[in-house]
Structure formats: structure tokens, C-alpha cells
Design a protein around this motif. Structure first.
Motif, PDB file in Angstrom:
ATOM      1  N   ALA A  85       0.837  -1.208   0.000  1.00 53.52           N
ATOM      2  CA  ALA A  85       0.000   0.000   0.000  1.00 53.52           C
ATOM      3  C   ALA A  85       0.874   1.260   0.000  1.00 53.52           C
ATOM      4  CB  ALA A  85      -0.928   0.004   1.212  1.00 53.52           C
ATOM      5  N   ALA A  86       1.962   1.225   0.751  1.00 57.42           N
ATOM      6  CA  ALA A  86       2.868   2.384   0.806  1.00 57.42           C
ATOM      7  C   ALA A  86       3.524   2.599  -0.563  1.00 57.42           C
ATOM      8  CB  ALA A  86       3.924   2.166   1.888  1.00 57.42           C
ATOM      9  N   ARG A  87       3.874   1.500  -1.208  1.00 57.20           N
ATOM     10  CA  ARG A  87       4.466   1.592  -2.556  1.00 57.20           C
ATOM     11  C   ARG A  87       3.466   2.211  -3.534  1.00 57.20           C
ATOM     12  NH1 ARG A  87       6.518  -3.831  -5.393  1.00 57.20           N
ATOM     13  NH2 ARG A  87       4.338  -4.411  -5.143  1.00 57.20           N
ATOM     14  N   LEU A  88       2.228   1.731  -3.457  1.00 53.95           N
ATOM     15  CA  LEU A  88       1.173   2.243  -4.335  1.00 53.95           C
ATOM     16  C   LEU A  88       0.956   3.742  -4.106  1.00 53.95           C
ATOM     17  CD1 LEU A  88      -0.672   0.804  -6.395  1.00 53.95           C
ATOM     18  CD2 LEU A  88      -2.453   0.760  -4.630  1.00 53.95           C
ATOM     19  N   ALA A  89       1.163   4.171  -2.871  1.00 45.53           N
ATOM     20  CA  ALA A  89       0.978   5.589  -2.524  1.00 45.53           C
ATOM     21  C   ALA A  89       2.214   6.417  -2.862  1.00 45.53           C
ATOM     22  CB  ALA A  89       0.645   5.712  -1.041  1.00 45.53           C
ATOM     23  N   GLY A  90       3.220   5.772  -3.481  1.00 46.11           N
ATOM     24  CA  GLY A  90       4.401   6.509  -3.942  1.00 46.11           C
ATOM     25  C   GLY A  90       5.452   6.752  -2.884  1.00 46.11           C
ATOM     26  N   ARG A  91       5.392   6.021  -1.762  1.00 47.78           N
ATOM     27  CA  ARG A  91       6.390   6.203  -0.694  1.00 47.78           C
ATOM     28  C   ARG A  91       7.742   5.605  -1.104  1.00 47.78           C
ATOM     29  NH1 ARG A  91       3.308   9.777   1.157  1.00 47.78           N
ATOM     30  NH2 ARG A  91       1.436   9.088   2.234  1.00 47.78           N
ATOM     31  N   ASP A  92       8.807   6.082  -0.465  1.00 46.21           N
ATOM     32  CA  ASP A  92      10.127   5.535  -0.794  1.00 46.21           C
ATOM     33  C   ASP A  92      10.374   4.233  -0.008  1.00 46.21           C
ATOM     34  OD1 ASP A  92      10.952   6.180   1.769  1.00 46.21           O
ATOM     35  OD2 ASP A  92      12.087   7.963   1.157  1.00 46.21           O
ATOM     36  N   LEU A  93      11.514   3.606  -0.265  1.00 46.81           N
ATOM     37  CA  LEU A  93      11.784   2.287   0.330  1.00 46.81           C
ATOM     38  C   LEU A  93      11.746   2.324   1.853  1.00 46.81           C
ATOM     39  CD1 LEU A  93      12.647  -0.666   0.251  1.00 46.81           C
ATOM     40  CD2 LEU A  93      15.012   0.095   0.009  1.00 46.81           C
ATOM     41  N   SER A  94      12.365   3.335   2.419  1.00 46.39           N
ATOM     42  CA  SER A  94      12.412   3.430   3.871  1.00 46.39           C
ATOM     43  C   SER A  94      10.996   3.536   4.453  1.00 46.39           C
ATOM     44  CB  SER A  94      13.277   4.646   4.209  1.00 46.39           C
ATOM     45  OG  SER A  94      13.044   5.052   5.488  1.00 46.39           O
ATOM     46  N   GLU A  95      10.142   4.316   3.808  1.00 40.98           N
ATOM     47  CA  GLU A  95       8.750   4.471   4.274  1.00 40.98           C
ATOM     48  C   GLU A  95       7.951   3.180   4.088  1.00 40.98           C
ATOM     49  OE1 GLU A  95       8.071   9.247   3.436  1.00 40.98           O
ATOM     50  OE2 GLU A  95       8.051   7.856   1.731  1.00 40.98           O
ATOM     51  N   CYS A  96       8.199   2.477   2.983  1.00 40.03           N
ATOM     52  CA  CYS A  96       7.512   1.190   2.765  1.00 40.03           C
ATOM     53  C   CYS A  96       7.887   0.195   3.862  1.00 40.03           C
ATOM     54  CB  CYS A  96       7.878   0.602   1.405  1.00 40.03           C
ATOM     55  SG  CYS A  96       7.195   1.510   0.006  1.00 40.03           S
ATOM     56  N   LEU A  97       9.179   0.149   4.209  1.00 38.38           N
ATOM     57  CA  LEU A  97       9.630  -0.817   5.220  1.00 38.38           C
ATOM     58  C   LEU A  97       9.165  -0.417   6.615  1.00 38.38           C
ATOM     59  CD1 LEU A  97      13.213  -1.603   3.849  1.00 38.38           C
ATOM     60  CD2 LEU A  97      11.164  -3.054   3.741  1.00 38.38           C
ATOM     61  N   ASP A  98       9.091   0.892   6.872  1.00 36.39           N
ATOM     62  CA  ASP A  98       8.549   1.338   8.170  1.00 36.39           C
ATOM     63  C   ASP A  98       7.072   0.990   8.275  1.00 36.39           C
ATOM     64  OD1 ASP A  98      10.922   2.284   9.102  1.00 36.39           O
ATOM     65  OD2 ASP A  98      10.535   4.390   8.608  1.00 36.39           O
ATOM     66  N   ALA A  99       6.350   1.156   7.171  1.00 36.86           N
ATOM     67  CA  ALA A  99       4.916   0.815   7.165  1.00 36.86           C
ATOM     68  C   ALA A  99       4.742  -0.670   7.456  1.00 36.86           C
ATOM     69  CB  ALA A  99       4.293   1.178   5.820  1.00 36.86           C
ATOM     70  N   ALA A 100       5.607  -1.493   6.851  1.00 35.70           N
ATOM     71  CA  ALA A 100       5.557  -2.946   7.090  1.00 35.70           C
ATOM     72  C   ALA A 100       5.813  -3.242   8.564  1.00 35.70           C
ATOM     73  CB  ALA A 100       6.596  -3.654   6.220  1.00 35.70           C
ATOM     74  N   LEU A 101       6.796  -2.584   9.127  1.00 33.99           N
ATOM     75  CA  LEU A 101       7.144  -2.813  10.533  1.00 33.99           C
ATOM     76  C   LEU A 101       5.987  -2.432  11.467  1.00 33.99           C
ATOM     77  CD1 LEU A 101       9.035  -3.439  12.892  1.00 33.99           C
ATOM     78  CD2 LEU A 101      10.064  -1.176  12.576  1.00 33.99           C
ATOM     79  N   PHE A 102       5.399  -1.253  11.233  1.00 35.12           N
ATOM     80  CA  PHE A 102       4.293  -0.818  12.111  1.00 35.12           C
ATOM     81  C   PHE A 102       3.114  -1.784  12.020  1.00 35.12           C
ATOM     82  CE2 PHE A 102       6.069   3.683  11.502  1.00 35.12           C
ATOM     83  CZ  PHE A 102       6.854   3.568  12.648  1.00 35.12           C
ATOM     84  N   ALA A 103       2.837  -2.244  10.807  1.00 37.82           N
ATOM     85  CA  ALA A 103       1.722  -3.187  10.618  1.00 37.82           C
ATOM     86  C   ALA A 103       2.030  -4.519  11.306  1.00 37.82           C
ATOM     87  CB  ALA A 103       1.457  -3.387   9.133  1.00 37.82           C
ATOM     88  N   ALA A 104       3.279  -4.947  11.239  1.00 37.64           N
ATOM     89  CA  ALA A 104       3.666  -6.200  11.902  1.00 37.64           C
ATOM     90  C   ALA A 104       3.531  -6.062  13.416  1.00 37.64           C
ATOM     91  CB  ALA A 104       5.104  -6.570  11.529  1.00 37.64           C
ATOM     92  N   GLN A 105       3.947  -4.912  13.938  1.00 36.58           N
ATOM     93  CA  GLN A 105       3.832  -4.682  15.391  1.00 36.58           C
ATOM     94  C   GLN A 105       2.373  -4.729  15.832  1.00 36.58           C
ATOM     95  OE1 GLN A 105       5.973  -0.973  15.389  1.00 36.58           O
ATOM     96  NE2 GLN A 105       7.771  -1.867  16.397  1.00 36.58           N
ATOM     97  N   ALA A 106       1.518  -4.059  15.051  1.00 37.50           N
ATOM     98  CA  ALA A 106       0.090  -4.052  15.382  1.00 37.50           C
ATOM     99  C   ALA A 106      -0.479  -5.462  15.268  1.00 37.50           C
ATOM    100  CB  ALA A 106      -0.652  -3.082  14.455  1.00 37.50           C
TER     101      ALA A 106
END
Ligand code: ADP
Ligand code: MG
Length: 215
Positions: free
Chosen positions: A146-167
Motif C-alpha cells: 500500500a505504501a508503494r502504491l501511494a508513492g512512498r520511498d523504500l524506507s517508508e515502505c519498510l517502516d509501514a511494514a514494521l508498524f503493521a507487523a507490530q500491530a
């Protein structure tokens, strides 16, 4: 935009092993509550074996897919527990997703994370809500996409993955397990985080720190 090289992927596995080592006690404690108390130890043995195998690779000639397929073999051979074939499949699928690429960009890294989640799901046949590592990996992959689709960079995509995993790992606390050893406990598993979901967070955190920094 920086390309992720073979060397960066090897460094990522060094980072994962160090993070797992630091959390080994907590992961085995979690497994002690709803499993057989070995999860920290098995993950540590697995990632040590991965790094041992990667240290023998020729960094000059090995491509990123070779790093992942070498890791898969080493993890499978070293880990007899349930997580052995699950992560081995994750790395084999990740290798297939990036096959033929000399370096990885944002899209390839997100593809790699998604392939890992799908591989674990296909191999273990668990769904979200079963109180397994899937409750961390699947939302992580979806968030990265979803972050990639929204045009985020790699660091933001991986942070989004991490936050979702934590939740996602947090949500396992309120679940009854329907896969793995914890399924024998029934309602007694409620109130405790699944160890495999907890280690998925540790792994995704190390990936975000290692590869995110390069973008
Ligand atoms: P074992 O249960 O053989 O001791 P580990 O302790 O290394 O293996 O790993 C336990 C973790 O494996 C659980 O916390 C859970 O997250 C994960 N797990 C168990 N069964 C499955 C499955 N079918 N699919 C995905 N993950 C699973
Ligand atoms: Mg165990």
C-alpha cells in the motif's frame, strides 16, 4: 535512489541475526508460555547458520537471489522446529521474486517482503487470526504494498511494514491458536503474544533498519 546490492542483503542478514540474538531470551520466554520454549534458540541457530553460509559466498559474483537461496538452504538444514521450513520457504520465494536482478530497487524489495509472507502462508496454511507469525507477516506485506502504491520511498515502505507487523503481533494476544503447538492450549493461550509473530517483528525491524537506511 540507492540500489540494494548483494553486499547490502548480506549485511541485512547480519543485522537480523544480531537483532534475534538480542531478543532470544524474550522469544523463548514467549514460546515457554504457549509452546515449548525454544523459539528464540531455534531462530538464533537458524540465522547464525545463514550468516555462516553467507560468509562463504563470493560477494563479487553472487547475485541477490543467490544470497536468499543460500539462506533458505542454511536455515532449513539448521532448524528442526516448525519455523525451519516456514522461513526456508519464505527465502526461496523471495529469491524467486527477485531472480535475475543484479541490484534491488524499492519495488523489488517490496516484492521480496510480499513473497516471504506468501511463502510462509502457502507452506504453513495458516490464515490471519490463527495466532501465528502470519498475523504479523501478512499485514506487513499489505502495508508495504500500500505504501508503494501511494508513492512512498523504500524506507517508508519498510517502516509501514514494521508498524503493521507490530500491530498484528499485538492482536495475537487476544487470539486462541488454531495452528502449531499453542493450538493445544485452547483458551489458555489468550493474553499471550505468539512468539512467531514477535520474531517476525524483530526480523522486519532489522530489515527496515538495514535496507531503509540505504534508500
Ligand atoms: P515449534 O513450534 O516446532 O517449537 P518454533 O518454536 O520455532 O517451532 O515456532 C513456533 C511458531 O511457529 C509459532 O509461534 C507460530 O508463529 C509459528 N507457526 C506454527 N505453526 C504455523 C503455521 N502452520 N503457519 C505459520 N506459522 C506457524
Ligand atoms: Mg517452539
Amino acid at each position: 535512489m540507492t540500489d540494494i546490492t548483494t553486499k547490502d542483503l548480506i549485511a541485512m542478514f547480519v543485522g537480523i541475526a544480531a537483532a534475534i540474538e538480542a531478543e532470544k531470551g524474550r522469544l523463548s520466554e514467549l514460546d515457554g508460555i504457549i509452546g515449548d520454549a525454544d523459539h528464540g534458540v531455534t531462530m538464533s541457530i537458524g540465522f547464525s547458520a545463514v550468516n555462516e553460509a553467507l560468509s562463504r559466498l563470493d560477494q563479487g559474483s553472487a547475485d541477490p537471489a543467490t544470497v536468499l537461496s543460500t539462506s533458505a538452504k542454511a536455515f532449513l538444514n539448521a532448524v528442526g522446529a516448525t519455523s525451519g521450513p516456514l522461513y526456508a520457504t519464505a527465502f526461496i520465494r523471495a529469491a524467486a521474486a527477485i531472480k535475475g536482478r543484479p541490484v534491488l530497487d524499492r519495488d523489488a524489495v517490496v516484492d521480496m517482503v510480499s513473497a516471504m509472507a506468501k511463502g510462509i502462508r502457502d507452506r504453513g496454511k495458516a490464515d490471519c487470526g490463527d495466532k501465528t507469525m502470519i498475523d504479523a507477516w501478512v499485514p506487513a506485506a499489505e502495508a508495504a504494498e500500500a505504501a508503494r502504491l501511494a508513492g512512498r520511498d523504500l524506507s517508508e515502505c519498510l517502516d509501514a511494514a514494521l508498524f503493521a507487523a507490530q500491530a498484528g503481533a499485538e492482536t495475537t494476544k487476544s487470539m486462541v491458536a488454531s495452528k502449531g503447538r499453542a493450538s493445544r492450549l485452547g483458551e489458555r493461550a489468550i493474553g499471550h503474544m505468539d512468539p512467531g509473530a514477535a520474531s517476525a517483528v524483530v526480523i522486519l525491524s532489522a530489515i527496515a533498519r538495514s535496507l531503509g537506511r540505504r534508500s
